[in-house]
Write an enzyme that holds these catalytic residues in place. Structure first.
Site, short mmCIF file in Angstrom:
data_model
loop_
_atom_site.label_atom_id
_atom_site.label_comp_id
_atom_site.label_asym_id
_atom_site.label_seq_id
_atom_site.Cartn_x
_atom_site.Cartn_y
_atom_site.Cartn_z
N MET A 213 13.06 24.36 2.35
CA MET A 213 12.15 23.40 1.05
C MET A 213 13.25 22.68 -0.20
O MET A 213 12.75 21.49 0.32
CB MET A 213 11.76 24.55 0.14
CG MET A 213 9.85 23.24 -0.46
SD MET A 213 9.59 25.29 -1.49
CE MET A 213 8.34 25.66 -0.09
N TYR B 140 17.76 29.58 7.53
CA TYR B 140 16.72 30.90 7.95
C TYR B 140 16.97 30.28 9.43
O TYR B 140 16.83 29.49 10.20
CB TYR B 140 14.98 29.60 7.35
CG TYR B 140 14.30 30.09 6.00
CD1 TYR B 140 14.86 31.09 6.05
CD2 TYR B 140 14.36 29.47 5.05
CE1 TYR B 140 14.16 31.76 4.11
CE2 TYR B 140 14.45 29.11 3.91
CZ TYR B 140 13.87 30.53 3.39
OH TYR B 140 13.85 31.04 2.58
N LYS C 148 0.58 -1.26 0.41
CA LYS C 148 0.14 -0.17 -0.16
C LYS C 148 0.94 0.85 0.12
O LYS C 148 1.67 1.00 0.37
CB LYS C 148 -0.43 -0.14 1.43
CG LYS C 148 -0.16 0.22 2.55
CD LYS C 148 -1.19 -0.16 4.00
CE LYS C 148 -0.68 0.24 4.91
NZ LYS C 148 -0.49 -0.93 5.76
N ARG D 74 -10.20 0.57 16.13
CA ARG D 74 -9.92 1.38 14.47
C ARG D 74 -10.58 0.97 13.51
O ARG D 74 -11.96 0.53 13.67
CB ARG D 74 -8.70 1.14 13.60
CG ARG D 74 -8.43 2.29 13.07
CD ARG D 74 -6.73 2.37 13.17
NE ARG D 74 -6.18 1.10 11.79
CZ ARG D 74 -4.98 0.77 11.35
NH1 ARG D 74 -4.43 1.67 11.39
NH2 ARG D 74 -4.63 -0.21 11.37
C1 LIG Z 1 0.66 -1.69 6.87
C2 LIG Z 1 -0.46 -2.70 7.06
C3 LIG Z 1 0.45 -4.37 7.43
C4 LIG Z 1 1.62 -3.83 7.28
O1 LIG Z 1 2.36 -3.56 8.66
P1 LIG Z 1 4.32 -3.43 9.09
O2 LIG Z 1 3.68 -2.76 10.04
O3 LIG Z 1 4.55 -2.55 7.86
O4 LIG Z 1 4.46 -4.84 8.40
C5 LIG Z 1 0.05 -5.49 7.46
N1 LIG Z 1 -1.49 -5.59 7.96
C6 LIG Z 1 -2.43 -4.32 7.52
C7 LIG Z 1 -3.48 -5.01 7.77
C8 LIG Z 1 -2.30 -3.13 6.93
O5 LIG Z 1 -3.22 -2.53 7.15
#
Ligand SMILES: *Cc1c(COP(=O)(O)O)cnc(C)c1O
Length: 358
Positions: free
Chosen positions: A303, A255, A36, A131
């Site tokens: 930046m 800055y 993701k 969650r």
């Molecule tokens: C992002 C995610 C993972 C992976 O987690 P890591 O800590 O990066 O290994 C696994 N399960 C779910 C549901 C996630 O959202």
């Protein structure tokens, strides 16, 4: 000389890290590579193509799954947050995606929609993260209904740890016990482990593990380096040195003039800043690699530029490429200085950073 900031993506390291995950689980456990957020900032398609040996992919939303399918990726793909609305549900079915169902809204849509192709549904159990997901009691009511639904092809139970990065945390066992009370009567496949759980506790592996950060060579633990758990960094972030200049004692840099030269010295200007995703919160003293030598960042991150103390590398020249993290400079160290985690640094790199396979 290129002024471009680059993130070199080491595909061999990516595959090595996947193999590390594979080596730690039994042959019966499938490895779902979590890609993701644009493959944790590494490039969704780059990562997907390199990780062809994963059993499945998991993404956050439909959009990412569409990109994968459009690029010809045929592996099973799981939508970690499921679908939103009827259109997405139909798209998921058409693209042969697997989906999490975590809410009553998703379930009521699913059961009232006629789909061309039924779906593999990963029913999300809220075992303590609070969650997404259904409480275990509700899961036991839902499971028989889902099994009968014509929209559901197969069922998997999924849950997520809130504290897996701290293997001794008491919540871990509590969550696991609650997870196991769900669907007890049924012979149902399960998935719970992220990278931290995969690495620290074999009893969490079940039928599918879901490693993310470890694939990219990041350690999920604050007290253990990635190197010490056999992982190789995948991304090396580099930017050019575009100026070298002399300061006199008392000259202040950048800055806010927050840092002033304690003596006559030379500093370098590296063309990276928060406009590329290099955090502005990084303080004076943050290490930067130039000619294999660690030099400290001085003054504020702008930046598009940072300044570094070149005292230790007198032969540094305009055109040298500095390494901000990756090979020779663990990202965890930088994340720690920014008071965050490697995940955030990787994900917040902007599109101005050119990803190069290497
Ligand atoms: C992002 C995610 C993972 C992976 O987690 P890591 O800590 O990066 O290994 C696994 N399960 C779910 C549901 C996630 O959202």
């Amino acid at each position: 000389m290129s002024r471009q900031v680059t993130a070199t993506i080491n595909l061999e390291a990516l595959r090595h890290n996947l193999q590390q995950a594979r080596d730690r689980v039994s042959d019966q456990t499938q490895v779902v590579a979590v890609i993701k957020a644009n493959g944790y900032g590494h490039g969704l398609l780059t990562v997907a193509h390199a990780l062809y040996q994963a059993d499945m992919f998991a993404v956050g939303c439909l959009d990412e799954a569409v990109q994968l399918r459009s690029a010809g990726v045929q592996k099973p793909i799981l939508l970690l947050e499921g679908f939103e609305g009827e259109e997405e549900l139909h798209a998921a079915s058409q693209l042969d995606l697997q989906t999490v169902v975590h809410s009553k809204e998703q379930w009521s849509l699913l059961k009232s929609t006629h789909l061309k192709r039924s779906l593999v549904v990963w029913l999300k159990v809220d075992s303590g993260m609070h969650r997404l997901g259904f409480y275990p009691q509700r899961v036991d009511q839902l499971l028989p209904l889902m099994e009968e639904s014509s929209c559901v092809d197969q069922l998997v139970l999924i849950s997520h740890f809130a504290n897996a990065d701290k293997p001794d945390h008491k919540m871990n066992q509590q969550q696991q016990e609650l997870f196991e009370t769900s669907g007890q009567q049924l012979d149902i496949r399960r998935s719970m482990a992220n990278s931290a759980a995969l690495l620290s506790d074999n009893s969490t592996h079940y039928d599918f593990v879901r490693p993310g950060i470890m694939l990219y060579g990041g350690s999920p633990f604050s007290q253990q380096s990635a190197d010490s758990i056999g992982l190789k960094p995948v991304m090396t972030l580099k930017a050019p040195l575009i100026a070298v200049k002399k300061l006199q004692r008392g000259d202040c840099v950048g800055y806010g003039s927050t840092w002033c030269a304690p003596e006559d010295m030379s500093i370098g200007v590296v063309a990276i800043g928060y406009g590329h995703g290099y955090p502005r919160s990084l303080p004076t003293g943050t290490p930067v690699l130039i000619r294999d030598q660690r030099v400290p960042l001085v003054g504020r991150v702008s930046m598009d530029m940072i300044t570094v103390d070149l005292t230790e590398v007198p032969d540094a020249m305009v055109g040298d490429r500095a390494i901000l993290w990756g090979d020779g400079l663990p990202i965890e160290e930088i994340a720690d200085k920014a008071d965050t985690i490697s995940y955030e640094l990787l994900c917040q790199l902007t599109s101005r950073v050119r990803r190069e396979e290497g």
